[in-house]
Design an enzyme around this catalytic site. Structure first.
Site, short mmCIF file in Angstrom:
data_model
loop_
_atom_site.label_atom_id
_atom_site.label_comp_id
_atom_site.label_asym_id
_atom_site.label_seq_id
_atom_site.Cartn_x
_atom_site.Cartn_y
_atom_site.Cartn_z
CD GLU A 17 -37.56 -23.46 26.94
OE1 GLU A 17 -38.14 -24.73 26.69
OE2 GLU A 17 -36.32 -23.32 26.42
CB THR A 48 -33.02 -24.86 28.60
OG1 THR A 48 -32.12 -24.07 29.30
CG2 THR A 48 -33.86 -24.18 28.07
CE1 TYR A 49 -28.30 -31.76 31.40
CE2 TYR A 49 -27.36 -31.74 29.02
CZ TYR A 49 -27.44 -31.78 30.25
OH TYR A 49 -26.01 -33.56 31.12
CB ALA A 127 -33.65 -35.96 19.75
CE LYS A 275 -35.82 -10.32 29.51
NZ LYS A 275 -35.66 -10.01 27.99
P1 FAD Z 1 -33.35 -34.17 16.68
O1 FAD Z 1 -34.42 -34.89 16.68
O2 FAD Z 1 -32.43 -35.16 16.65
O3 FAD Z 1 -32.90 -33.84 14.51
C1 FAD Z 1 -32.04 -32.50 14.44
C2 FAD Z 1 -32.10 -33.70 13.17
O4 FAD Z 1 -31.30 -34.48 12.75
C3 FAD Z 1 -33.43 -32.68 12.56
O5 FAD Z 1 -32.83 -31.98 10.66
C4 FAD Z 1 -33.92 -34.53 11.72
O6 FAD Z 1 -34.32 -33.68 10.66
C5 FAD Z 1 -32.87 -34.72 11.88
N1 FAD Z 1 -33.36 -35.94 12.02
C6 FAD Z 1 -33.58 -36.29 13.69
N2 FAD Z 1 -33.33 -37.79 13.23
C7 FAD Z 1 -32.98 -38.28 12.16
C8 FAD Z 1 -32.07 -39.54 11.98
N3 FAD Z 1 -32.91 -41.10 12.32
N4 FAD Z 1 -31.49 -39.99 10.66
C9 FAD Z 1 -31.35 -38.37 9.95
N5 FAD Z 1 -31.95 -37.99 10.42
C10 FAD Z 1 -32.54 -37.75 11.44
N6 FAD Z 1 -30.68 -27.20 22.59
C11 FAD Z 1 -29.78 -27.81 23.74
O7 FAD Z 1 -28.84 -27.77 23.74
N7 FAD Z 1 -30.51 -27.15 25.54
C12 FAD Z 1 -31.44 -27.65 25.73
O8 FAD Z 1 -32.02 -27.76 26.44
C13 FAD Z 1 -32.66 -26.99 24.21
N8 FAD Z 1 -33.99 -26.84 24.25
C14 FAD Z 1 -34.70 -26.63 23.39
C15 FAD Z 1 -36.25 -27.37 23.33
C16 FAD Z 1 -36.91 -26.36 22.15
C17 FAD Z 1 -38.72 -26.42 22.15
C18 FAD Z 1 -36.49 -26.92 21.34
C19 FAD Z 1 -37.33 -27.10 19.85
C20 FAD Z 1 -35.11 -26.98 21.12
C21 FAD Z 1 -33.91 -26.61 22.12
N9 FAD Z 1 -32.73 -26.96 22.33
C22 FAD Z 1 -31.94 -27.24 23.01
C23 FAD Z 1 -32.30 -26.21 20.68
C24 FAD Z 1 -32.21 -28.62 19.86
O9 FAD Z 1 -31.27 -28.58 20.77
C25 FAD Z 1 -31.21 -27.90 18.25
O10 FAD Z 1 -32.20 -27.52 17.28
C26 FAD Z 1 -30.35 -28.66 17.69
O11 FAD Z 1 -30.05 -29.14 17.12
C27 FAD Z 1 -31.66 -30.74 17.80
O12 FAD Z 1 -32.24 -31.20 18.11
P2 FAD Z 1 -33.24 -31.93 18.29
O13 FAD Z 1 -33.95 -32.60 19.33
O14 FAD Z 1 -34.95 -31.40 17.86
O15 FAD Z 1 -32.64 -33.21 17.08
#
Ligand code: FAD
Length: 296
Positions: A17, A48-49, A127, A275
């Site tokens: 990444e 990433t974004y 998401a 890196k």
């Molecule tokens: P979600 O899947 O929406 O989950 C977030 C929370 O909401 C969880 O607690 C989940 O249980 C809950 N939830 C999900 N769906 C529902 C629903 N329908 N009803 C109620 N609760 C729900 N951030 C960046 O800004 N840019 C990046 O490029 C980036 N890359 C990442 C790559 C990886 C591999 C990881 C693990 C994280 C990354 N992040 C990035 C961080 C991420 O955006 C944060 O961790 C964010 O807080 C959650 O994103 P998510 O897509 O998991 O959210």
């Protein structure tokens, strides 16, 4: 090439990444670093974004450059929570125009502007809505999504977190990548729970090579990940000597990756933090393992 086709192969592979620059002035140095990482020959690279969309243009520029120049498949990240529907739709069109085949669909972290506002007024809350948007966008994207072996901080418990994760997969996520883990047992017990809940897609463990003592604090703050005592001892002992810490951090990450491969995992995602030396050292450490299927 679609990431899911790489993940469905049975040979051991690594992905890296990288992150785009925040400003135009940082573009050339990030481009060079990401090219050097691509030259190591990973199975794919993710870019990433920025949560607020500030680096969105650079995400695509870096992703396109890596795939065009080095033939390394790329995964472009996209977040939704702090964006309007119009903006997200425009970003999806930009991705299609740039020939992006793989998208990591993320919510993103809540920005200070969103704190205290009514989520009902947001265009996106989770998401899963972005996964659906991508599926509906008449394109054949391969979609990745994030998951949390130690539970997402907003979630009341793991059972609920996994239920929502399952919704993302049912909506169209083809694979999942975990938050960084420093203890493989946490990953394996999480994977067991996912399979028990009926989540069958590939799950990539995320490994962060910690190569300087300062990074430890930042990584824990960002991820909330558990640091095993074995790792803490290593930082205590070598942290004040940058070269020793780097060597020890790379060795620890390599050891984690070998243990994952030896226990049935075929692709490991490495948070390589732009890196190239770290990416190369890990690839070199695994040179007789990568690409082989060991009869799987
Ligand atoms: P979600 O899947 O929406 O989950 C977030 C929370 O909401 C969880 O607690 C989940 O249980 C809950 N939830 C999900 N769906 C529902 C629903 N329908 N009803 C109620 N609760 C729900 N951030 C960046 O800004 N840019 C990046 O490029 C980036 N890359 C990442 C790559 C990886 C591999 C990881 C693990 C994280 C990354 N992040 C990035 C961080 C991420 O955006 C944060 O961790 C964010 O807080 C959650 O994103 P998510 O897509 O998991 O959210």
């Amino acid at each position: 090439m679609k990431i899911i086709d790489i993940l469905n192969k049975k040979n051991m592979s690594l992905s890296f990444e990288v992150f785009p620059p925040k400003k135009e002035s940082g573009f050339e140095s990030v481009k060079t670093a990401t090219e050097e990482i691509a030259a190591c020959g990973p199975a794919f690279m993710s870019v990433t974004y920025g949560a607020g969309g500030g680096t969105s243009k650079y995400t695509l520029d870096i992703a396109r450059n890596i795939s065009e120049k080095y033939g390394v498949p790329t995964l472009a990240h996209l977040t939704c929570v702090s964006s309007s529907r119009e903006t997200v739709k425009a970003r999806i069109e930009d991705m299609k125009a740039a020939g992006i085949k793989n998208v990591m669909a993320l919510r993103g972290d809540l920005t200070p502007e969103l704190e205290g506002t009514d989520p009902a007024t947001w265009d996106y809350r989770h998401a899963v809505e972005l996964v659906r948007e991508l599926k509906e966008s008449d394109s054949d994207f391969c979609i990745g999504a994030a998951c949390y072996p130690e539970v997402h901080p907003d979630s009341p418990n793991q059972k609920e977190d996994i239920l929502h994760l399952k919704e993302k997969v049912e909506a169209g996520a083809d694979f999942l990548t975990t938050q960084m883990v420093f203890d493989n047992n946490l990953f394996f017990s999480f994977l067991y729970k996912l399979r028990e809940a009926g989540v069958e897609c590939p799950v990539l463990p995320g490994i962060m090579p910690i190569t300087n003592a300062k990074q430890v604090e930042r990584a824990i703050k960002l991820s909330g990940s558990f640091m095993p005592q074995r790792f803490k001892s290593l930082v205590d002992y070598f942290g004040s000597d940058p070269d020793a810490m780097k060597q020890a951090g790379i060795a620890y990450a390599t050891d984690q990756i070998i243990d994952l491969y030896a226990n049935g995992i075929t692709n490991v995602h490495v948070y390589s933090m732009n890196k190239p030396d770290v990416a190369k050292a890990i690839m070199d450490n695994l040179s007789s393992i990568l690409g082989k299927d060991f009869g799987r």
